[in-house]
Design a protein around this motif. Sequence first.
Motif, PDB file in Angstrom:
ATOM      1  N   ARG A  69     -28.942   9.357   2.631  1.00  0.00           N
ATOM      2  CA  ARG A  69     -28.680  10.110   4.006  1.00  0.00           C
ATOM      3  C   ARG A  69     -28.891   9.108   5.117  1.00  0.00           C
ATOM      4  O   ARG A  69     -28.741   7.832   4.907  1.00  0.00           O
ATOM      5  N   ASP A  70     -28.365   9.324   6.362  1.00  0.00           N
ATOM      6  CA  ASP A  70     -28.098   8.460   7.465  1.00  0.00           C
ATOM      7  C   ASP A  70     -29.206   7.857   7.890  1.00  0.00           C
ATOM      8  O   ASP A  70     -29.433   6.808   8.261  1.00  0.00           O
ATOM      9  N   ASN A 101     -33.752  12.219   9.339  1.00  0.00           N
ATOM     10  CA  ASN A 101     -32.993  13.297   8.953  1.00  0.00           C
ATOM     11  C   ASN A 101     -33.041  13.309   7.282  1.00  0.00           C
ATOM     12  O   ASN A 101     -32.585  14.376   6.633  1.00  0.00           O
ATOM     13  N   ALA A 102     -34.066  12.812   6.867  1.00  0.00           N
ATOM     14  CA  ALA A 102     -34.357  12.768   5.194  1.00  0.00           C
ATOM     15  C   ALA A 102     -35.859  13.629   5.244  1.00  0.00           C
ATOM     16  O   ALA A 102     -36.472  13.620   3.896  1.00  0.00           O
ATOM     17  N   ASP A 156     -31.788  11.314  -3.226  1.00  0.00           N
ATOM     18  CA  ASP A 156     -31.099  11.974  -2.252  1.00  0.00           C
ATOM     19  C   ASP A 156     -31.413  11.755  -0.804  1.00  0.00           C
ATOM     20  O   ASP A 156     -30.345  11.379   0.060  1.00  0.00           O
ATOM     21  N   GLY A 196     -32.705  17.550   7.386  1.00  0.00           N
ATOM     22  CA  GLY A 196     -31.726  17.387   8.582  1.00  0.00           C
ATOM     23  C   GLY A 196     -32.382  18.059   9.638  1.00  0.00           C
ATOM     24  O   GLY A 196     -33.512  18.338   9.947  1.00  0.00           O
TER      25      GLY A 196
END
Length: 465
Positions: free
Chosen positions: A115-116, A120-121, A111, A25
């Motif tokens: 994420r968005d 951010n991953a 995962d 993140g």
Amino acid sequence: MDRILERLREAVLGSPWQGRLWLVGGAVRDGLLGLKAGPDLDIVVEGDAGEAVQFLVHSGVADGPPVLFPRFGTAMLRVGGVPVDFVTARKEAYEPDSRKPQVEPASLLEDALRRDFTVNALLRSVSDGDLADPLGQGLADLKARILRTPLDAETTFRDDPLRMLRAVRFRWQLGFEFAPGLAEAIQSQANRLRVISAERIRDEWVKTLLNPAPDRAMADQKELGLLAEFAPELLDMVGVEQGSDHHLDVWDHTLLALHNTTSPDLLTRLAVVFHDVGKPATRTVEADGRTRFFGHERVGAEIATRVLDRLRFANDDTEAVAKLVRNHMRLSSAPTLTDSGARRLIRDLDSLVPHFLDMVEADASALRPGVRRLDLAAVRRKLAEIAAQTPASRLASPLSGDEIMALTDLPPGAEVGRIKALLLEEVLEGRLAPGDAEGARAFVLRTLAAATPLDPQTSGNQEDS
Ligand code: CTP
């Protein structure tokens, strides 16, 4: 932050958790962009986050006991005063109309997919600092400054509609462009913001307003249909022409004022957002063609209160913003600030004076170029000088109600209140020194002897121009 990561690294060294904790993140993203890190850390755990956190607590690295949310596979720990969120690497499935995810453990790739945004991953190993890009796209997008969802945008936004607001914030916070199709995906499901709690929308709006470009973000929120979902009242300003000192309609004037609000201060920025929101409902055109907005500051304060209450802002913040909006015209009629005007401002706005001045300055900066401007440097000097002499707490009647009754033999009632108000007027006008009880007694006796009608309403209140 490096200090905290170093402590975590040491804590897991040689343990089964070594190599299984990954920073994710904002901390990874902002680190790569050379930006200042945010106030917290997010860590993905390959394994159960609760167990990892228990291990860390036993290792002595934590400030105190953890907060565990086993159902969500998350846990929070403070390390060296910094909140660190741990999450089990997981995949989530959301029910269409709910925000309660079904959580299952998963690989780092799975995962990352839930994420968005790809940027951010990105992951950084707590143990050796290595960077991982499970999606194989995050690093390229970061370099090209592109905001892209890991899955198709409709799916990513359907899973958590708040991400549509996050997209707009990140765009302006980071200076990124939307990937193709992202804007359209927001437009097509902006109305799903309705399933998001007011508190989450509020927190996201606050972050957006504290952005370096809150005006551009608000323009996006309008264009993409998001503002209509959480603050439709603001859209009423669009296209409302104002004439005279204004070259812009109310909406564009508000955005320019917001753009010119230099300090990233929440109360000031909210006050600027709402300062003219009462104009659409109060607009009239005089016989001579002039456009007027009588009482728009009061109507605006009511609208601001309604919107901020609905979004569950703290009462103190809502009241402060409403007060700033209600008072935003205070300096517009007087070319200079008199001593008594300064005392009235300090008494009415007290600790809000700095926010007030920044709001007024931003408002004035968004008028037609070349129109007469208030000399705010002189106003600031005058206010500082008067505030140094008399803080707001001393701008009060020097006599209490009891003291007035003892002096005059009046029974409790409205008359006592009127005398108190007159005494306050004397202090504000500078005819009576703050706290001068002796002078106040003489004034009361003189006034009663002269049987002057006691009507504080007739004394100059210049608020409403
Ligand atoms: N995240 C997500 N969807 C959300 C919120 C968060 O996928 N609605 C994921 C993202 O991977 C995000 C991470 O959780 O990067 C941490 O979230 P958060 O701390 O809210 O945001 P940051 O990206 O760290 O950025 P900022 O601190 O600037 O908000």
